[in-house]
Design an enzyme around this catalytic site. Sequence first.
Site, PDB file in Angstrom:
ATOM      1  CE1 TYR A 158      -3.656  -2.779   0.622  1.00 25.28           C
ATOM      2  CE2 TYR A 158      -2.900  -2.935   2.246  1.00 25.28           C
ATOM      3  CZ  TYR A 158      -3.658  -3.724   0.934  1.00 25.28           C
ATOM      4  OH  TYR A 158      -4.041  -4.299   1.184  1.00 25.28           O
ATOM      5  CG  HIS A 208      -4.797   0.077   2.038  1.00 29.95           C
ATOM      6  ND1 HIS A 208      -4.603   0.996   3.695  1.00 29.95           N
ATOM      7  CD2 HIS A 208      -5.024  -0.539   2.018  1.00 29.95           C
ATOM      8  CE1 HIS A 208      -4.985  -0.580   4.749  1.00 29.95           C
ATOM      9  NE2 HIS A 208      -4.824  -1.201   3.911  1.00 29.95           N
TER      10      HIS A 208
END
Length: 400
Positions: A158, A208
Amino acid sequence: MKDLKITNVKTILTAPDNVNLVVVKVETSEPGLYGLGCATFTQRYLAVKTAIDEYMKPFVIGKDPLRIEDIWHTACVSSYWRNGPVLNNAISGVDMALWDIKGKLAGMPVYQLLGGKCREAAAVYRHADGRDEQEVEDNIRAYMEQGYRHVRCQMGLYGGANHKMNSPENALPGAYYDPDAYSRSVVRLFEHLRNKLGFEIELCHDVHERIAPIEALRLAKRLEPYRLFFLEDALAPEQIEWFQMIRQQSATPIAMGELFNNPVEWTSLVANRLIDFIRSHVSTIGGITPAYKLAHFCEAFSVRTAWHGPPDVSPVGHAANVHLDVSVPNFGIQEWSGLSERMHEVFPGCPELRSGYVYPNDRPGLGIDIDESKAALYPCKNDLPKWTLARLPDGTPVRP
Ligand code: MG
């Protein structure tokens, strides 16, 4: 059944794959009749254990386990302050266990109690990461060979990785990333993947919450030509009003909700058709009871389900997801992170994966059990995951 009572509630902590899991076992006055539920909040598992042992257990002992709605509501409001992830997970552990008990008593799988099957199995997506575009492509091809038709694609975890970082002196430790370099890399990744793989495979991406809202809008627009199945968590839950701007300017499908706890977080997004997939973490919103209602609320607005299914959901929680998946008409996709051999040993009766689909089994209840002696071989560890301390290049702490 006459005079059936809850006689005990046990919290079982286990980490067979080094991820802290919380499982609740609700025992009844009927010998051998018990239910299992998932209450996993991996980063705060000891707080959930306390909430179950000290509050839920004394609250439900002596109650009729078949009164699921009554127990859910009274458990929720008896603390007066409500809708937080710790208490919601504690309630979920009991709630799922009560559905498990009701199914066992009825001699039916839980999906039958939820209205019966709309499909035989749930299509799942897998998660392909890689250090560069080629490695991500190779990993997607490997999944395609196994029969998957949906893959979520990331490059460097992420927020991306390997960005050149110019940080100030004495910057504090943390998981540093560069949001602008990350955002540019996502566009390059999907350009590469569509050029090499074409459009037959469905591709997703999880932001995210790593970029500023205006950059999320720009990213949704720039990804439009690559026809994502969905773009996930483009915004933090605190910034959901920006979804209106994304919607007005882009046709990239939007998935949202794994961090949601409270119905007010999803009501306006769904009713105003600002998202395409609801991605709630079923134990964090309080279990099967609220998830079933949320799915049907979404159905009225053609929003599909995509329940959160990472490794920090126990196999009991995955089973609950799959029972919901096969029974709600507006199912979209199920996240599937895979269950190891060890997980199958600790949790007999796990949902089964075949050629891109996950199947519930047909045993009564959730169809899954726990071997408590094997679970005890894998104790949880109270360590803070490093990825949760995300920082911008200048050291600013941000959403992970
Ligand atoms: Mg996510």
